[in-house]
Design an enzyme around this catalytic site. Sequence first.
Site, mmCIF file in Angstrom:
data_model
loop_
_atom_site.group_PDB
_atom_site.id
_atom_site.type_symbol
_atom_site.label_atom_id
_atom_site.label_comp_id
_atom_site.label_asym_id
_atom_site.label_seq_id
_atom_site.Cartn_x
_atom_site.Cartn_y
_atom_site.Cartn_z
ATOM 1 N N GLU A 333 0.812 -1.226 0.000
ATOM 2 C CA GLU A 333 0.000 0.000 0.000
ATOM 3 C C GLU A 333 0.844 1.274 0.000
ATOM 4 O OE1 GLU A 333 -3.994 -1.345 2.264
ATOM 5 O OE2 GLU A 333 -2.235 -1.231 3.564
HETATM 6 C C1 ACM Z 1 -1.926 -5.554 3.985
HETATM 7 O O1 ACM Z 1 -2.974 -6.047 4.388
HETATM 8 N N1 ACM Z 1 -1.856 -4.257 3.730
HETATM 9 C C2 ACM Z 1 -0.742 -6.348 3.769
#
Ligand code: ACM
Length: 524
Positions: A333
């Site tokens: 992310e």
């Molecule tokens: C995640 O759940 N951002 C690895």
Amino acid sequence: MNHFPIEFPRRAAMALFGGAVAAGALGAAPSARAAQGSRMQQVIPVPESVREAPGVRFELGPDSAIGADPAAAGVAEYLAGVLRPATGYALPTGERGDLVLRLDDAGLGQAGYRLEVTAETVTLRAGTPEGLFNGVQTLRQLLPPQIESADPQPGPWPIPGGAIADRPRFGHRAAMLDVARHFFGVEQVKRYIDQIARYKINFLHLHLSDDQGWRIEIESWPRLTEHGGSTEVGGGPGGFYTQQDYAEIVRYAASRHITIVPEIDVPGHTNAALSSYAELNCDGVAPPLYTGIEVGFSSLCVDKDISYRFLDEVIGEIAALTPGPYLHIGGDEADATTDEQYRAFMRRALPILRAHGKTVVGWHEYAKATPQNPAVVQYWGTDPADPEAAEVAAAAARGSKILMSPANRSYLDMKYDESTELGLNWAGYVEVADAYGWDPAAHLQGVGEESVLGVEAPIWTETLENSAHLEVMAFPRLPAIAELGWSPAATHDWESFRARLAAQAPRWEAAGIGFTRSPQLPWP
Ligand code: ACM
């Protein structure tokens, strides 16, 4: 209590594409018959082979003793520690006894074991203490559930006769604990270690840094914990592990044959570090600490050399405290960097981790940086048709190993259903049948048995603040992931599993482990 929005804002869109599979798709009958046969037929994870000896039983008694090869003395002491509280027996350990631990049978590999129960003796054989330890976890499930009590119980303590030969399908069976969103202290981590060890989990991944908190002391960058560790989601006091604390967690985990995998999440998920050191920010301005649950807004400054000196010094200190082979670089992310910046960052960051002698693990986004092997790519997606799944398959084709933790199957912080109080639902609801109803080596096209390192059950803690919260999310779903990691694919059977899983409940009650009474299981 803190207050949380129902939806997890940035990830909400994923739920549109990757909802949980309906339980009905797995053919769950509304009323499964209760588990039949002796406790030999109820073990989780189900062993590779079980042969019952009807009419034969061993009985643990006040004169029982544990006889072990000297190199198995640690496992013998662990077994005695498991059995003494409820039985009240002395259970001395030494060279001779009616409970026998022998290191003379390597036929079932590094982690496998054989267990034989006759009227006179219980014998565990393996090639390693790890194998014996796995056998001990099976053995405790053959005793009545009251064996898990911390206080003396009346008994009797029969063990059904027969033989088990067992070894894992995958060598890597992990749990993950997010100690960044809410901090969990050493005793809480040890409690979770003991719980996951019951189901033959052998790696614990600790998510040690995130936007909301930095949780491990770094001597060369002290403000990371002094400042960056001083809060958590909801504005509580946070906390951190001193290096001694971390070493104690590593030691305790090793005593349960569990290897710690530390994660420092970069380049995103770094607000706590950026808030601690202004010079890590591209604009040289430290942002305030953050106690919300948004993701994707923070990044180390990709263009500054100090970002890489920072990473080198942080990783150097953690690597020196970590005997295990893996370091987790996060990499998920990273929405505050462009793809080009992300790749440039990883091109400089990955060699730093390797230079400290470790194999790199990263969330699947880092596959696009084509990490040099040996590398582990951890898949956390929800839809095998997404392009990210194709990138994971491409990494597998290049020889990287894949750790499977699909969020809509193995994320233990997802709500079971709409009535679950804790947890989030951005990956959909994850009922027990969803957690169990997939095959790690058939889930992603192009990621077959030989590419799968194993499975992981992560537990993120935006909404979870204490051990009781962890337990109602982990149980009964953690044992489902554990069985997928350990048991042969040919044993996969929802009706058998749900009956065996429900039969664990009296053990959890005796041990004081919280759990959720999923309506999918035939609870006793
Ligand atoms: C995640 O759940 N951002 C690895």
